[in-house]
Design an enzyme around this catalytic site. Sequence first.
Site, mmCIF file in Angstrom:
data_model
loop_
_atom_site.group_PDB
_atom_site.id
_atom_site.type_symbol
_atom_site.label_atom_id
_atom_site.label_comp_id
_atom_site.label_asym_id
_atom_site.label_seq_id
_atom_site.Cartn_x
_atom_site.Cartn_y
_atom_site.Cartn_z
ATOM 1 N N ARG A 232 0.854 -1.193 0.000
ATOM 2 C CA ARG A 232 0.000 0.000 0.000
ATOM 3 C C ARG A 232 0.887 1.239 0.000
ATOM 4 N NH1 ARG A 232 1.172 2.051 4.763
ATOM 5 N NH2 ARG A 232 1.335 0.730 6.596
ATOM 6 N N GLY A 233 0.242 2.398 -0.133
ATOM 7 C CA GLY A 233 0.956 3.655 0.026
ATOM 8 C C GLY A 233 1.146 3.964 1.498
ATOM 9 N N GLY A 234 1.883 5.027 1.775
ATOM 10 C CA GLY A 234 2.065 5.461 3.153
ATOM 11 C C GLY A 234 3.268 4.838 3.816
ATOM 12 N N ILE B 211 4.643 3.706 8.029
ATOM 13 C CA ILE B 211 4.415 2.619 8.981
ATOM 14 C C ILE B 211 3.109 2.807 9.739
ATOM 15 C CG2 ILE B 211 5.652 3.657 10.933
ATOM 16 C CD1 ILE B 211 6.861 0.751 11.346
ATOM 17 N N ALA C 188 -5.787 6.077 10.781
ATOM 18 C CA ALA C 188 -4.792 6.045 9.705
ATOM 19 C C ALA C 188 -5.420 5.497 8.425
ATOM 20 C CB ALA C 188 -3.605 5.181 10.114
ATOM 21 N N GLY D 191 -4.353 4.063 4.344
ATOM 22 C CA GLY D 191 -3.333 3.674 3.381
ATOM 23 C C GLY D 191 -3.962 2.727 2.377
ATOM 24 N N GLY E 42 -6.919 0.050 3.382
ATOM 25 C CA GLY E 42 -7.992 0.951 3.789
ATOM 26 C C GLY E 42 -7.662 1.790 4.995
ATOM 27 N N PHE E 43 -8.467 1.622 6.072
ATOM 28 C CA PHE E 43 -8.339 2.520 7.225
ATOM 29 C C PHE E 43 -8.242 1.717 8.524
ATOM 30 C CE2 PHE E 43 -12.830 1.643 6.807
ATOM 31 C CZ PHE E 43 -13.271 1.496 8.111
ATOM 32 N N CYS F 72 3.247 6.736 11.030
ATOM 33 C CA CYS F 72 3.195 7.251 9.662
ATOM 34 C C CYS F 72 4.439 8.055 9.305
ATOM 35 C CB CYS F 72 1.931 8.095 9.440
ATOM 36 S SG CYS F 72 0.427 7.140 9.674
#
Length: 238
Positions: free
Chosen positions: A88-90, A92, A160, A162, A173-174, A191
């Site tokens: 995913r993006g993001g 930690i 959070a 991602g 997701g979240f 993050c």
Amino acid sequence: MNKKVAVRDLGFQDYKKTWDYQETLFQEIVDLKIKNRRQGTTLKTPNHFLFVEHPHVYTLGKSGDEENLLVDEAQLKEIGAKYYKINRGGDITYHGPGQVVGYPILDLDNFFTDIHKYLRFLEEMVILTLAEYELQGQRSEGETGVWLDVGTPFARKICALGVRASRWVTMHGFALNVNTDLGYFDHMIPCGIKDKAVTSLNVELGKREIDVNEVKQKLLVHFKTLFEAELIEQKARV
């Protein structure tokens, strides 16, 4: 366009097992889209929304820095946590008991083809849910997720986000902190953002235990409205 979304609550599940399940659902949608394009068919693509609660785990996104995890392999064992590099993006993120994790696996061609709008809608779903608990969730410029008291020395992150997307199909997701043990965030730089605190719903509401299922239902109500979706609750399967 198929706006039906199958909702499954997977309960308490290992992160890797759930990730593999996500990948299976994700690939099924992508493969169907490829088939439609190659064969000129118009088969409807499905959409999914998974709820899950994970044992203690740290995950690092593609753009993340491993130095944001502050413990080594031996220390991870001591605290009973696992660690995965994921797609995913993001940066930690921590997942653990008492946290509501949601993985919408949607074909955005069924809704709108705009990743920015998709992320903002997920944030709005959480903001509207927090409002039902008389908390003012906010966005922080340049920082995906949902925060409280943005722009003050007391800014703290409560949710959070991602995601990964390919051919307009989403996954990951979240993660909304509800009854989460916030001590586990001490083992990472959330993050990748230093000097930013984290919080949870039960801390903000006076440390009373929050009904996790109630939170999930509130999230679904707002998801349904924002995405103009038809939700179909199904039995869990992994």
